[in-house]
Design a protein around this motif. Structure first.
Motif, PDB file in Angstrom:
ATOM      1  N   LYS A   1      -1.820   4.651  12.369  1.00 54.76           N
ATOM      2  CA  LYS A   1      -1.721   4.160  10.988  1.00 54.76           C
ATOM      3  C   LYS A   1      -0.269   3.980  10.541  1.00 54.76           C
ATOM      4  CE  LYS A   1      -6.077   6.174   9.324  1.00 54.76           C
ATOM      5  NZ  LYS A   1      -6.671   7.117   8.330  1.00 54.76           N
TER       6      LYS A   1
ATOM      7  N   VAL B   1       3.583   7.314  -1.972  1.00 51.20           N
ATOM      8  CA  VAL B   1       3.477   6.127  -1.114  1.00 51.20           C
ATOM      9  C   VAL B   1       3.677   4.895  -1.991  1.00 51.20           C
ATOM     10  CG1 VAL B   1       1.981   4.782   0.417  1.00 51.20           C
ATOM     11  CG2 VAL B   1       1.899   7.286   0.473  1.00 51.20           C
TER      12      VAL B   1
ATOM     13  N   LEU C   1       8.013  -4.469   1.753  1.00 47.35           N
ATOM     14  CA  LEU C   1       8.576  -3.395   0.923  1.00 47.35           C
ATOM     15  C   LEU C   1      10.027  -3.129   1.298  1.00 47.35           C
ATOM     16  CD1 LEU C   1       5.677  -0.771   0.625  1.00 47.35           C
ATOM     17  CD2 LEU C   1       6.194  -2.752  -0.819  1.00 47.35           C
TER      18      LEU C   1
ATOM     19  N   GLN D   1       2.751   2.144  10.432  1.00 44.61           N
ATOM     20  CA  GLN D   1       3.271   0.807  10.649  1.00 44.61           C
ATOM     21  C   GLN D   1       4.406   0.550   9.658  1.00 44.61           C
ATOM     22  OE1 GLN D   1       2.098  -1.135  13.181  1.00 44.61           O
ATOM     23  NE2 GLN D   1       0.642   0.503  13.741  1.00 44.61           N
ATOM     24  N   LEU D   2       5.107  -0.550   9.846  1.00 46.92           N
ATOM     25  CA  LEU D   2       6.218  -0.891   8.962  1.00 46.92           C
ATOM     26  C   LEU D   2       5.781  -1.947   7.958  1.00 46.92           C
ATOM     27  CD1 LEU D   2       9.233  -1.137  11.460  1.00 46.92           C
ATOM     28  CD2 LEU D   2       8.252   0.887  10.348  1.00 46.92           C
ATOM     29  N   ASN D   3       5.969  -1.635   6.691  1.00 51.11           N
ATOM     30  CA  ASN D   3       5.682  -2.594   5.637  1.00 51.11           C
ATOM     31  C   ASN D   3       6.977  -3.348   5.333  1.00 51.11           C
ATOM     32  OD1 ASN D   3       5.093  -3.949   3.193  1.00 51.11           O
ATOM     33  ND2 ASN D   3       3.491  -2.444   2.736  1.00 51.11           N
TER      34      ASN D   3
ATOM     35  N   GLU E   1       1.177  11.874   8.290  1.00 48.36           N
ATOM     36  CA  GLU E   1      -0.037  11.240   8.795  1.00 48.36           C
ATOM     37  C   GLU E   1      -0.402  11.773  10.182  1.00 48.36           C
ATOM     38  OE1 GLU E   1      -3.275   9.665   9.328  1.00 48.36           O
ATOM     39  OE2 GLU E   1      -2.324   8.878   7.496  1.00 48.36           O
TER      40      GLU E   1
ATOM     41  N   ILE F   1       9.029   2.348   3.731  1.00 45.54           N
ATOM     42  CA  ILE F   1       8.549   1.377   4.721  1.00 45.54           C
ATOM     43  C   ILE F   1       7.291   1.845   5.453  1.00 45.54           C
ATOM     44  CG2 ILE F   1       9.877   2.196   6.728  1.00 45.54           C
ATOM     45  CD1 ILE F   1      10.553  -0.809   7.222  1.00 45.54           C
ATOM     46  N   ASN F   2       7.070   3.134   5.479  1.00 41.44           N
ATOM     47  CA  ASN F   2       5.917   3.697   6.180  1.00 41.44           C
ATOM     48  C   ASN F   2       4.632   3.319   5.446  1.00 41.44           C
ATOM     49  OD1 ASN F   2       4.124   5.252   7.646  1.00 41.44           O
ATOM     50  ND2 ASN F   2       5.302   7.145   7.482  1.00 41.44           N
ATOM     51  N   THR F   3       3.653   2.787   6.173  1.00 40.33           N
ATOM     52  CA  THR F   3       2.407   2.360   5.540  1.00 40.33           C
ATOM     53  C   THR F   3       1.485   3.514   5.182  1.00 40.33           C
ATOM     54  OG1 THR F   3       1.482   1.998   7.756  1.00 40.33           O
ATOM     55  CG2 THR F   3       2.383   0.074   6.610  1.00 40.33           C
ATOM     56  N   THR F   4       1.889   4.737   5.516  1.00 39.16           N
ATOM     57  CA  THR F   4       1.069   5.899   5.186  1.00 39.16           C
ATOM     58  C   THR F   4       1.986   7.061   4.816  1.00 39.16           C
ATOM     59  OG1 THR F   4      -0.724   7.323   5.987  1.00 39.16           O
ATOM     60  CG2 THR F   4       0.912   6.604   7.611  1.00 39.16           C
TER      61      THR F   4
ATOM     62  N   GLU G   1       3.342   1.229  -3.318  1.00 34.32           N
ATOM     63  CA  GLU G   1       2.163   0.369  -3.274  1.00 34.32           C
ATOM     64  C   GLU G   1       2.489  -1.114  -3.403  1.00 34.32           C
ATOM     65  OE1 GLU G   1      -0.208   1.948  -6.426  1.00 34.32           O
ATOM     66  OE2 GLU G   1      -0.651   3.825  -5.382  1.00 34.32           O
TER      67      GLU G   1
END
Length: 373
Positions: A271, A124, A278, A273-275, A266, A259-262, A126
């Motif tokens: 949970k 993931v 990033l 969401q799009l980051n 999951e 892009i996945n926040t997890t 960071e």
């Protein structure tokens, strides 16, 4: 299950100083079995020993030829740039018979690499810096291979990113329903059908006519980039799927994991969401390296890859679930279904934000075009 006797027998067939008693499982890959093996010498080098899943990679000799072709090409480019080949390119070790793989008495195939110490990878992402460096790594990787003509690489897994074939495999699994699981995945199959027509971009003749075939990685999960202690890109790894493809496939698979926040499996879909920071960072890093060779048609296709790759991965996970989990390693019953649900949720999120993401790509590419004039 491996033991030190098995490992010792394999290691003895490679030109190395590996201590077979020191082996331990390494990494989080879904397909192959990888082991870290220390050197008998205190000064190293250490090694990675990998058992190739030859149910999936059925022609190990041709696969190895691909890897040798690509690593030799990359090594020559790195030398030209004054870089450190042993740090920036995965290096295969020859077996005692001169080949770059070994088949043991049980029919398993093995290969060895030098271990790249003082590096790290992330399942993931960071920070924006990590995403930027990952983009640079995969963009540079494609740029350095851009002068290998199409058609010279062996197709390791035929139709690997052909969504029409993947959907056909799913239909075949549904028809057999060998484990009686189809009735429980009706909601997931509805999602498959909802998006199926819009995912045909790379099979449409008008797009095929303008998109160049290039040598691509084809498995650009973020954990296939090694970063140094300062989180700077050092080396792209896991080269067994390197073959001809479209650059959008690599771009899309990288974004899928960045892009996945997890995590990609999951269980709590809320949970996922799009980051976007990033995403923007990856685009900047990628285009910093890839803008030098990309055609306009390829730039316009990148977002299509972003939508396609998580959808395709979800279809693959769902197919494997229906087939009884024969392809991807699982940690518990229903793991592949959980993975599929997570990837479908990611597709929904990406689809809702596709316009804004496409504009980020175009704006960044325009900045490089402007800088060139």
């Amino acid at each position: 299950m491996q033991n030190s006797k098995n490992i010792a027998e394999v290691v003895s067939h490679f030109n190395c100083t590996a201590n077979p008693e020191s082996y331990k499982p390494y990494g989080s890959g879904h397909i192959n079995d990888t082991f870290f093996v220390k050197s008998t010498s205190a000064s190293g080098p250490d090694y990675l020993l990998q058992r190739i899943n030859h149910r999936i990679f059925t022609n190990v000799e041709k696969l190895t030829e691909n890897m040798q072709r690509v690593t030799s090409h990359l090594q020559a480019k790195v030398k030209q740039e004054g870089g450190d080949v042993l740090k920036e390119v995965m290096t295969l070790l020859p077996a005692t018979d001169g080949k770059f793989f070994y088949q043991d008495s049980e029919g398993s195939y093995w290969r060895m690499f030098y271990f790249l110490g003082d590096t790290k990878s992330y399942d993931v992402v960071e920070t924006p810096k990590q995403a930027y460096e990952g983009g640079k790594a995969f963009g540079r990787f494609q740029a350095m291979l851009a002068d290998i003509p199409a058609g010279e690489m062996f197709e390791v897994i035929p139709n690997f990113h052909n969504i029409q074939k993947r959907l056909q495999h799913l239909q075949d699994a549904i028809a057999k329903d060998a484990f009686g699981r189809v009735a429980s995945v009706a909601a997931e199959l509805d999602i498959v059908n909802k998006y199926a027509a819009s995912m045909q971009y790379f099979q449409q003749p008008e797009n095929v006519a303008v998109l160049p075939i290039r040598v691509t990685h084809n498995d650009t999960k973020f954990n296939n980039v090694l970063l140094n202690s300062d989180d700077e890109a050092q080396c792209v790894i896991d080269l067994e799927t390197v073959m001809d493809g479209y650059v959008a496939y690599d771009f899309g698979d990288a974004i899928r994991t960045i892009i996945n926040t997890t995590t990609e499996d999951e269980a709590d879909l809320s949970k996922i969401q799009l980051n976007m920071p990033l995403f923007e960072a990856y685009v900047k890093g990628y285009l910093k390296e890839a803008s030098q060779f990309l055609m306009d048609a390829e730039v316009n296709s990148l977002m299509k890859g972003v939508l396609l790759l998580p959808y395709m991965q979800a279809v693959r996970f769902l197919t494997d679930h229906i087939n009884g989990d024969t392809y991807f390693k699982i940690k518990f019953e229903g793991h592949n279904l959980q993975r599929a649900r997570a990837q479908f949720q990611l597709v929904k999120m990406l689809d809702a934000n596709a316009g804004a993401m496409q504009q980020i790509i175009l704006n960044e590419m325009d900045s490089y075009k402007t800088a060139q004039y």
